[in-house]
Design an enzyme around this catalytic site. Structure first.
Site, PDB file in Angstrom:
ATOM      1  N   CYS A 114       0.812  -1.222   0.000  1.00 54.09           N
ATOM      2  CA  CYS A 114       0.000   0.000   0.000  1.00 54.09           C
ATOM      3  C   CYS A 114       0.844   1.270   0.000  1.00 54.09           C
ATOM      4  O   CYS A 114       0.324   2.357  -0.244  1.00 54.09           O
ATOM      5  CB  CYS A 114      -0.932  -0.010   1.203  1.00 54.09           C
ATOM      6  N   HIS A 254      -2.573   6.961   3.188  1.00 52.25           N
ATOM      7  CA  HIS A 254      -3.085   5.711   2.636  1.00 52.25           C
ATOM      8  C   HIS A 254      -4.535   5.539   3.075  1.00 52.25           C
ATOM      9  O   HIS A 254      -4.872   5.710   4.253  1.00 52.25           O
ATOM     10  CB  HIS A 254      -2.229   4.551   3.130  1.00 52.25           C
ATOM     11  N   ASN A 284     -10.441   0.372   0.616  1.00 49.87           N
ATOM     12  CA  ASN A 284      -8.975   0.372   0.624  1.00 49.87           C
ATOM     13  C   ASN A 284      -8.503  -0.130  -0.738  1.00 49.87           C
ATOM     14  O   ASN A 284      -8.621  -1.305  -1.056  1.00 49.87           O
ATOM     15  CB  ASN A 284      -8.480  -0.539   1.750  1.00 49.87           C
TER      16      ASN A 284
END
Length: 323
Positions: A114, A254, A284
């Protein structure tokens, strides 16, 4: 004469198929109330019409060409950050290169989970500052849905598919320099987050066939890491560059889940208004989340902005930009 890096264009793309919490609750032990309370996520997008990671990345690449007015033949490098590539080889970036006809480029993938977009931006910046490359695409693209175990509610409810990216250009004008500084780190931890592990064979047999495992994360450990270790890195980079937290126009984290972003904002004593987020709508999206959130406010940038991401590795990176 020194070469600097200019952030010339941004793009983003998500597949059409929207999956809400109720649809996931129909196949696993969860609910819309639980998902929203723990993550803030309401919907996410899945690539379900034959689109793969390279297709999402290609959509972004085409936007970058259109917005910048740069011809595909002028692209020197295509860097795709992903943990959900089309295949182990060839690189997803090579497929994007072929799709847009960037015949003069070279292309490769970067895997930093990520944190991929921050690692990719920092890497592209070095290629440009070498003086050899003028137009570099950094595209973060993920089809997380293909790596999910839909019996595992601790992971599957979080993730969505999407892509975002930037076109970076060389400039000799220091006033056009947009990449100010970065700090990249890893902890060498392969247990807290992992995906796509391929086991070695134990015998020579005709029925041997490669298999990969689904995405896994230890949620509590990830939350603790993201809300304690990561803010300290952010503070350290800003202190090194003599930038006050209050001077930041935006902090783009993030898009892991909304509760983590809220906790980081509280840790830094900054208002949530400084934290652009898309996680409620998109889930996400791994390395693509920061890129898409930055694309969403790109036209508003007029001051220092901190990009910060974290993921498997454990990898975490912050990039300070100014436009």
């Amino acid at each position: 004469m020194p070469t600097y890096t200019k952030l010339a264009a941004m793009g983003q793309y998500v597949p059409d198929r929207v999956v809400d919490n109720d649809e996931l609750a129909a196949i696993m032990d969860t609910s819309d109330e639980w998902i929203q309370a723990h993550t803030g996520i309401q919907t996410r997008h899945y690539a379900m019409n034959g689109e793969n990671t390279s297709d999402l990345a290609t959509q972004v690449a085409q936007q970058l060409l259109s917005k910048s007015g740069v011809a595909a033949s002028a692209i020197d490098l295509i860097l795709v950050t992903t943990i959900t590539p089309d295949a182990l080889t060839p690189a997803t970036a090579c497929i994007v290169q072929a799709n847009i006809g960037a015949d003069n480029a070279f292309a490769f993938d970067l895997s930093a989970a990520c944190a991929g977009f921050t690692f990719g931006m920092a890497t592209a910046d070095k290629f440009i500052r070498s003086g050899q490359y003028r137009n570099v695409m950094v595209i973060s693209a993920e089809v997380n849905s293909k790596m999910m175990d839909f019996k595992d509610r601790t992971a599957a409810v979080f993730f969505g598919d999407g892509a975002g990216g930037a076109l970076l250009q060389a400039t000799t004008d220091p006033h056009e320099n947009n990449i100010v500084a970065e700090k990249l780190q890893t902890q060498g931890n392969a247990t807290v987050i992992h995906s796509g592990r391929v086991a070695p064979i134990t015998k020579i047999s005709a029925d041997n066939y490669p298999q990969t495992d689904a995405f896994y994360q230890a949620g509590r450990e990830v939350f603790q890491f993201a809300t304690t270790v990561v803010p300290e890195q952010m503070r350290g980079l800003l202190a090194r560059e003599h930038v006050a937290l209050s001077d930041l126009q935006f902090v783009i984290c993030h898009q892991a889940n909304l509760r983590i972003i809220e906790k980081i904002a509280a840790n830094l004593a900054l208002p949530m208004e400084k934290f652009p987020h898309n996680v409620e709508r998109l889930g996400n999206t791994s390395s693509a989340g920061v890129a898409m959130a930055l694309a969403g406010v790109f036209d508003q940038l007029n001051g220092p902005t901190l990009l910060t991401a974290f993921g498997g590795g454990l990898a975490y990176g912050s990039v300070l930009i100014k436009k």
